[in-house]
Design an enzyme around this catalytic site. Structure first.
Site, PDB file in Angstrom:
ATOM      1  NE  ARG A   1      -3.175   0.360   3.009  1.00  0.00           N
ATOM      2  CZ  ARG A   1      -3.940   0.254   4.117  1.00  0.00           C
ATOM      3  NH1 ARG A   1      -3.899  -0.580   4.802  1.00  0.00           N
ATOM      4  NH2 ARG A   1      -3.972   1.445   4.432  1.00  0.00           N
ATOM      5  CB  CYS A   2       4.051   2.067   1.421  1.00  0.00           C
ATOM      6  SG  CYS A   2       5.429   3.274   1.313  1.00  0.00           S
ATOM      7  CB  SER A   3       3.806   5.462  -3.447  1.00  0.00           C
ATOM      8  OG  SER A   3       4.124   6.384  -2.454  1.00  0.00           O
TER       9      SER A   3
END
Length: 117
Positions: free
Chosen positions: A10-12
């Site tokens: 979920r983390c760019s």
């Protein structure tokens, strides 16, 4: 080359570091650390290899950071690692380990520091 990324999809930043590894022809071992948190020995090893101290791996924006009083500068690495073991969401990401070192890859391009030229 053996490469591991402690990853949160979920983390760019985490997705960016993983993409850079793939772009360099590296298929790393992907550890989704929120589902499969590192153990005490692994966290100690990562912190030691980074040479930055455990505080550098803490996510200060997490509610647990404030609730547990982790801003206290007198807390040692053992205390901070214990907090991360109990609350894996406190671990900043992505952490990448290659034979050339360990880095917190924020920004994702930091991963290039530990890839062969």
């Amino acid at each position: 080359m053996s490469v591991t990324i402690w990853h949160n999809p979920r983390c760019s930043n985490s997705r960016g570091a993983l993409q850079l590894l793939h772009d360099h022809g590296i298929a790393p071992q992907v550890v989704e650390y929120l589902k499969d948190p590192p153990d005490r020995e692994t966290l100690h090893a990562l912190v030691g290899a980074m040479g930055t101290g455990a505080r550098a791996l803490l996510r200060e924006k997490e509610a647990a950071y404030t609730t547990l009083g982790l801003a206290d500068p007198t807390l040692d690495d053992a205390s901070l690692i214990e907090a991360m073991l109990q609350h894996p969401e406190l671990i900043n990401r992505p952490i990448v380990r290659t034979p050339l070192g360990v880095r917190l890859c924020r920004p994702p391009q930091t991963v290039l520091e530990i890839l062969p030229a």
